[in-house]
Design a protein around this motif. Structure first.
Motif, PDB file in Angstrom:
ATOM      1  N   PHE A  63       0.861  -1.181   0.000  1.00  0.00           N
ATOM      2  CA  PHE A  63       0.000   0.000   0.000  1.00  0.00           C
ATOM      3  C   PHE A  63       0.898   1.232   0.000  1.00  0.00           C
ATOM      4  CE2 PHE A  63      -1.625   3.362   2.833  1.00  0.00           C
ATOM      5  CZ  PHE A  63      -2.626   3.858   2.001  1.00  0.00           C
ATOM      6  N   CYS A  64       1.777   1.312   0.983  1.00  0.00           N
ATOM      7  CA  CYS A  64       2.743   2.403   1.072  1.00  0.00           C
ATOM      8  C   CYS A  64       3.785   2.003   2.107  1.00  0.00           C
ATOM      9  CB  CYS A  64       2.061   3.707   1.476  1.00  0.00           C
ATOM     10  SG  CYS A  64       3.210   5.085   1.749  1.00  0.00           S
ATOM     11  N   ALA A  65       5.027   1.843   1.662  1.00  0.00           N
ATOM     12  CA  ALA A  65       6.081   1.314   2.530  1.00  0.00           C
ATOM     13  C   ALA A  65       6.745   2.373   3.388  1.00  0.00           C
ATOM     14  CB  ALA A  65       7.130   0.589   1.691  1.00  0.00           C
ATOM     15  N   GLY A  66       6.179   3.580   3.422  1.00  0.00           N
ATOM     16  CA  GLY A  66       6.730   4.616   4.292  1.00  0.00           C
ATOM     17  C   GLY A  66       6.953   5.920   3.558  1.00  0.00           C
ATOM     18  N   GLY A  67       7.670   6.822   4.216  1.00  0.00           N
ATOM     19  CA  GLY A  67       8.023   8.093   3.597  1.00  0.00           C
ATOM     20  C   GLY A  67       9.208   7.923   2.657  1.00  0.00           C
ATOM     21  N   ASP A  68       9.517   8.973   1.937  1.00  0.00           N
ATOM     22  CA  ASP A  68      10.591   8.942   0.941  1.00  0.00           C
ATOM     23  C   ASP A  68      11.940   9.131   1.632  1.00  0.00           C
ATOM     24  OD1 ASP A  68      12.187   9.091  -1.285  1.00  0.00           O
ATOM     25  OD2 ASP A  68      10.995  10.617  -2.308  1.00  0.00           O
ATOM     26  N   VAL A  69      12.453   8.060   2.248  1.00  0.00           N
ATOM     27  CA  VAL A  69      13.664   8.179   3.058  1.00  0.00           C
ATOM     28  C   VAL A  69      14.907   8.444   2.204  1.00  0.00           C
ATOM     29  CG1 VAL A  69      12.783   6.821   4.991  1.00  0.00           C
ATOM     30  CG2 VAL A  69      13.988   5.673   3.141  1.00  0.00           C
ATOM     31  N   TRP A  71      15.076  10.488  -0.356  1.00  0.00           N
ATOM     32  CA  TRP A  71      15.093  11.946  -0.504  1.00  0.00           C
ATOM     33  C   TRP A  71      15.508  12.623   0.798  1.00  0.00           C
ATOM     34  CZ3 TRP A  71      11.655  15.575   1.839  1.00  0.00           C
ATOM     35  CH2 TRP A  71      11.811  16.888   1.393  1.00  0.00           C
ATOM     36  N   LEU A  72      14.967  12.166   1.915  1.00  0.00           N
ATOM     37  CA  LEU A  72      15.332  12.731   3.206  1.00  0.00           C
ATOM     38  C   LEU A  72      16.823  12.547   3.486  1.00  0.00           C
ATOM     39  CD1 LEU A  72      12.275  11.468   5.289  1.00  0.00           C
ATOM     40  CD2 LEU A  72      12.761  13.854   4.698  1.00  0.00           C
ATOM     41  N   TYR A  73      17.343  11.383   3.140  1.00  0.00           N
ATOM     42  CA  TYR A  73      18.769  11.094   3.338  1.00  0.00           C
ATOM     43  C   TYR A  73      19.637  12.063   2.536  1.00  0.00           C
ATOM     44  CZ  TYR A  73      23.151   8.405   3.149  1.00  0.00           C
ATOM     45  OH  TYR A  73      24.472   8.006   3.214  1.00  0.00           O
ATOM     46  N   ASN A  74      19.286  12.264   1.275  1.00  0.00           N
ATOM     47  CA  ASN A  74      20.067  13.173   0.432  1.00  0.00           C
ATOM     48  C   ASN A  74      19.973  14.608   0.928  1.00  0.00           C
ATOM     49  OD1 ASN A  74      21.092  11.236  -1.389  1.00  0.00           O
ATOM     50  ND2 ASN A  74      19.170  11.223  -2.533  1.00  0.00           N
ATOM     51  N   CYS A  75      18.807  14.996   1.424  1.00  0.00           N
ATOM     52  CA  CYS A  75      18.680  16.324   2.031  1.00  0.00           C
ATOM     53  C   CYS A  75      19.625  16.455   3.224  1.00  0.00           C
ATOM     54  CB  CYS A  75      17.242  16.575   2.473  1.00  0.00           C
ATOM     55  SG  CYS A  75      16.077  16.889   1.135  1.00  0.00           S
ATOM     56  N   GLY A  76      19.684  15.411   4.040  1.00  0.00           N
ATOM     57  CA  GLY A  76      20.566  15.440   5.205  1.00  0.00           C
ATOM     58  C   GLY A  76      22.022  15.557   4.829  1.00  0.00           C
ATOM     59  N   LEU A  77      22.434  14.818   3.789  1.00  0.00           N
ATOM     60  CA  LEU A  77      23.823  14.915   3.327  1.00  0.00           C
ATOM     61  C   LEU A  77      24.156  16.330   2.868  1.00  0.00           C
ATOM     62  CD1 LEU A  77      24.373  11.631   1.265  1.00  0.00           C
ATOM     63  CD2 LEU A  77      25.049  12.096   3.626  1.00  0.00           C
ATOM     64  N   ASP A  78      23.174  16.998   2.267  1.00  0.00           N
ATOM     65  CA  ASP A  78      23.370  18.365   1.775  1.00  0.00           C
ATOM     66  C   ASP A  78      23.141  19.414   2.861  1.00  0.00           C
ATOM     67  OD1 ASP A  78      23.867  17.338  -0.736  1.00  0.00           O
ATOM     68  OD2 ASP A  78      21.809  17.624  -1.450  1.00  0.00           O
ATOM     69  N   LYS A  79      22.892  18.955   4.084  1.00  0.00           N
ATOM     70  CA  LYS A  79      22.571  19.852   5.200  1.00  0.00           C
ATOM     71  C   LYS A  79      21.369  20.747   4.892  1.00  0.00           C
ATOM     72  CE  LYS A  79      27.354  19.874   6.916  1.00  0.00           C
ATOM     73  NZ  LYS A  79      27.064  18.707   7.782  1.00  0.00           N
ATOM     74  N   ASN A  80      20.463  20.188   4.110  1.00  0.00           N
ATOM     75  CA  ASN A  80      19.208  20.860   3.773  1.00  0.00           C
ATOM     76  C   ASN A  80      18.152  20.358   4.753  1.00  0.00           C
ATOM     77  OD1 ASN A  80      16.788  21.770   2.730  1.00  0.00           O
ATOM     78  ND2 ASN A  80      16.935  20.653   0.806  1.00  0.00           N
TER      79      ASN A  80
END
Length: 358
Positions: A63-69, A71-80
């Motif tokens: 159905f839905c395996a969760g949020g878009d982790v 994308w979140l991970y890449n944002c974190g690497l970019d300090k965004n």
């Protein structure tokens, strides 16, 4: 906002139908998907032709395996950190809208339903599970905490099963999900499409009872006495020590081992949030408290390492910064539970939304 291609929205007979179509990512919920779902729901509030809302996932696996982790991970690497924070604010507003929606709201929770997928299904008024359902709040395993109102859902589970589900990342089957109040009805996969067609044709939510069958015995119902004995304790350390103090009890040793593999920072906060939610029993407050942690998780928590190990490198060997409970600084716990610099999330104002929808 441009049209989101990962969500199909249409009026089908008497039903406002939302289908997640991001099958290549197990229908993981992106920011655009959350906004598209919210827009559709607001548009249907005062549409008299729409009697029922139905949300489903395309494909056989989830159905839905969760949020878009990713994308979140890449944002974190970019300090965004600003964009993820806005995603969570918008997602949590959607969770509150679903929970307070004034029309019968059916969610079809087939396959994997985790994290953000729980947020757009388990707050619905009519929650359907089936043969393939596997439902979990596994956030502690990736350095987050059960969010999307998950702390309240877990607090509402019988006894101390909520703590067990959060700290061990246990996957519930259909019977477990019904027993733990994450779902309402079991419908076999052979009858799912017929149920959807009946809802479209009749606009009658009670027709679900023509399709419901027995989900069978819940594993968790049989475990509850043992779970309560250990997970009623005041701290994560005490819970683990209690389970490891039993000779020849494979379940308790396995459960303690799972907790110890997860982020101890996340475990501390998750336990705190569930215990708090059990007292206030308020969805907005649960979401606000969860946001305090997740909005800081990329910068101050262990989320990046958790996602690296589980999703990016897939070595399943996270190198957590804090190895034991005593390693976690008390001031860090206080920080993760305090109001963020950008303020707490706004409480959903249904009257404003209703005026907007007119």
């Amino acid at each position: 906002m441009e049209q989101c291609t990962d969500v199909q929205v249409k009026i089908d007979g008497a039903v406002g139908r939302i289908t997640l179509t991001r099958t290549n990512a197990l229908n993981a919920l992106s920011h655009d998907m959350a906004l598209a779902i919210e827009k559709a729901l607001i548009g249907w509030i005062n549409d008299s032709s729409v009697k029922i809302i139905l949300i489903e996932g395309d494909g056989d696996r989830a159905f839905c395996a969760g949020g878009d982790v990713n994308w979140l991970y890449n944002c974190g690497l970019d300090k965004n950190y600003a964009e993820p924070a806005q995603f969570w604010r918008d997602e949590y507003r959607l969770n509150e809208l679903i929970a307070s929606y004034q029309k019968p709201f059916f969610s079809f929770m087939h396959g994997l339903v985790m994290g953000g997928g729980v947020g757009i299904s388990a707050h619905c008024s009519h929650r359907i599970v089936t043969d393939s359902s596997m439902i979990a709040m596994p956030e502690c395993s990736i350095g987050l905490v059960p969010d999307v109102g998950g702390s309240l859902l877990l607090a509402n589970a019988p006894g101390y099963l909520g703590e067990y589900l959060a700290l061990t990342s246990y996957k519930m089957n259909a019977a477990d999900a019904i027993f733990c109040s994450f779902a309402d009805y079991f419908v076999s996969e052979a009858k799912l499409e017929d149920l959807k067609k009946a809802l479209v044709r009749t606009g009658d939510p009670d027709i679900v009872f023509d399709f419901v069958s027995d989900a069978g015995e819940s594993i968790l119902s049989e475990l509850q006495k043992d779970v309560d004995e250990h997970f009623c304790l005041d701290s994560v350390d005490e819970i683990c020590a209690s389970m490891l103090n039993i000779e020849n009890e494979s379940w308790s040793v396995k459960s303690a081992s799972q907790i110890q593999r997860n982020s101890v920072l996340s475990a501390i906060i998750a336990l705190n949030l569930i215990r708090k939610a059990r007292k206030h029993h308020n969805l907005y407050q649960a979401l606000a408290d969860e946001y305090r942690f997740v909005s800081r998780a990329l910068e101050h928590g262990e989320f990046l390492e958790g996602v690296r190990a589980a999703v990016i490198d897939k070595d399943r060997k996270p190198q957590w910064k804090y190895k034991t409970i005593s390693d976690v600084p008390a001031n860090l716990v206080s920080l993760m539970l305090s109001e963020p610099d950008d303020g707490d999330i706004d409480k959903l104002n249904l009257e404003t939304i209703l005026r907007t929808a007119l």
